[in-house]
Design a protein around this motif. Structure first.
Motif, PDB file in Angstrom:
ATOM      1  N   LYS A  72       0.899  -1.203   0.003  1.00 16.84           N
ATOM      2  CA  LYS A  72       0.096  -0.158  -0.054  1.00 16.84           C
ATOM      3  C   LYS A  72       1.021   1.121   0.037  1.00 16.84           C
ATOM      4  CE  LYS A  72      -0.305   0.436   4.983  1.00 16.84           C
ATOM      5  NZ  LYS A  72      -1.287   0.867   6.175  1.00 16.84           N
ATOM      6  N   ASP A  74       2.526   5.093  -1.478  1.00 17.59           N
ATOM      7  CA  ASP A  74       2.840   6.068  -2.673  1.00 17.59           C
ATOM      8  C   ASP A  74       4.267   6.270  -2.699  1.00 17.59           C
ATOM      9  OD1 ASP A  74       3.224   8.431  -4.020  1.00 17.59           O
ATOM     10  OD2 ASP A  74       1.439   9.351  -3.127  1.00 17.59           O
ATOM     11  N   THR A  92       3.068  -3.778  -7.457  1.00 16.73           N
ATOM     12  CA  THR A  92       1.839  -3.661  -6.321  1.00 16.73           C
ATOM     13  C   THR A  92       1.086  -5.002  -6.638  1.00 16.73           C
ATOM     14  OG1 THR A  92       0.168  -2.562  -8.011  1.00 16.73           O
ATOM     15  CG2 THR A  92       1.880  -1.033  -6.458  1.00 16.73           C
ATOM     16  N   THR A 106       4.232   5.913  -8.457  1.00 14.06           N
ATOM     17  CA  THR A 106       3.160   4.789  -8.348  1.00 14.06           C
ATOM     18  C   THR A 106       2.648   4.925  -7.023  1.00 14.06           C
ATOM     19  OG1 THR A 106       4.913   3.576  -9.546  1.00 14.06           O
ATOM     20  CG2 THR A 106       3.308   2.486  -8.303  1.00 14.06           C
ATOM     21  N   TYR A 108      -0.736   3.147  -4.951  1.00  7.66           N
ATOM     22  CA  TYR A 108      -1.567   2.004  -4.681  1.00  7.66           C
ATOM     23  C   TYR A 108      -2.227   2.388  -3.625  1.00  7.66           C
ATOM     24  CZ  TYR A 108      -3.147  -2.835  -4.255  1.00  7.66           C
ATOM     25  OH  TYR A 108      -3.957  -4.035  -4.119  1.00  7.66           O
ATOM     26  N   ARG A 109      -3.830   2.260  -3.640  1.00  5.85           N
ATOM     27  CA  ARG A 109      -4.518   2.468  -2.465  1.00  5.85           C
ATOM     28  C   ARG A 109      -5.858   1.997  -2.933  1.00  5.85           C
ATOM     29  NH1 ARG A 109      -1.261   4.725   1.146  1.00  5.85           N
ATOM     30  NH2 ARG A 109      -0.541   6.648   0.553  1.00  5.85           N
ATOM     31  N   THR A 113      -3.860   0.817  -8.781  1.00  6.05           N
ATOM     32  CA  THR A 113      -2.673   1.109  -9.002  1.00  6.05           C
ATOM     33  C   THR A 113      -2.900   2.358  -9.882  1.00  6.05           C
ATOM     34  OG1 THR A 113      -1.597  -0.890  -8.591  1.00  6.05           O
ATOM     35  CG2 THR A 113      -0.172   0.653  -9.873  1.00  6.05           C
TER      36      THR A 113
END
Length: 188
Positions: A72, A74, A92, A106, A108-109, A113
């Motif tokens: 998870k 940034d 991710t 990049t 990812y939340r 992505t």
């Protein structure tokens, strides 16, 4: 360098606070707390650096070629002098973003992505198939383009232009990371 609090997590779940100057190794899992960030340099001159932003969890799987796995968070990567024939990948769960030298971000939340190219060098973004293997055909991002992958098993979306708001946000993050590198250089 560390602003706020970040820790390295051992295999048995023990957390050790990170501080400026700590050295991380292959296999290290880094967690960055809320309202914090961690700057990692991959060489003593700070030519190749990343900023891992607040509320991130990242595993260092390889140094050169660099392979980071983000559960998870940034990551902003500024890569100006990678060793010859080296690559830099941020993975991710549903995606892989790979470069040979560039500036890119990049995020990812919530299972999604997003990848932003901030430099003239291209960024290759791959989706992963349902078993988690990297798909063969990447989407190529040119400068100031972005793409995203919404879930495992999907290819990246067609690239689109980064909005002015996103450009400004990414530019601000990049300038902050440049200042961190300059401060490190001044202090030797």
């Amino acid at each position: 360098t560390v602003s706020g609090s970040a820790s390295v997590v051992s295999e048995d779940g023990q957390k050790t606070a990170l501080k400026k100057g700590d050295i991380l190794k292959v296999g290290s899992v880094v967690e960055v707390d809320k309202d914090s960030y961690l700057d990692l340099a991959y060489d003593s001159q700070w030519n190749n650096i990343t900023r891992i932003s607040a509320d991130s969890k990242v595993k260092i799987r390889s140094i050169y070629p660099t392979d980071l796995f983000m559960d998870k968070g940034d990551i902003l990567a500024k890569l100006h002098k990678l060793p010859a024939q080296s690559t830099f990948e941020i993975e991710t769960p549903p995606a892989v973003a790979a470069v040979r030298g560039s500036e890119y971000r990049t995020v990812y939340r919530d299972g999604v992505t997003d990848v932003y190219n901030l430099h003239t060098s291209n960024v290759e973004v791959y989706g992963k198939d349902p078993e988690g293997a990297m798909m063969r055909e990447p989407v190529i991002l040119k400068q100031d383009e972005k793409t995203g992958i919404d879930r495992l098993g999907e290819a990246p979306r067609v690239p689109e232009a980064v909005s002015e708001k996103e450009k400004n946000e990414n530019r601000s993050l990049g300038e902050n990371l440049n200042r961190a590198a300059e401060v490190h250089e001044e202090k030797g």
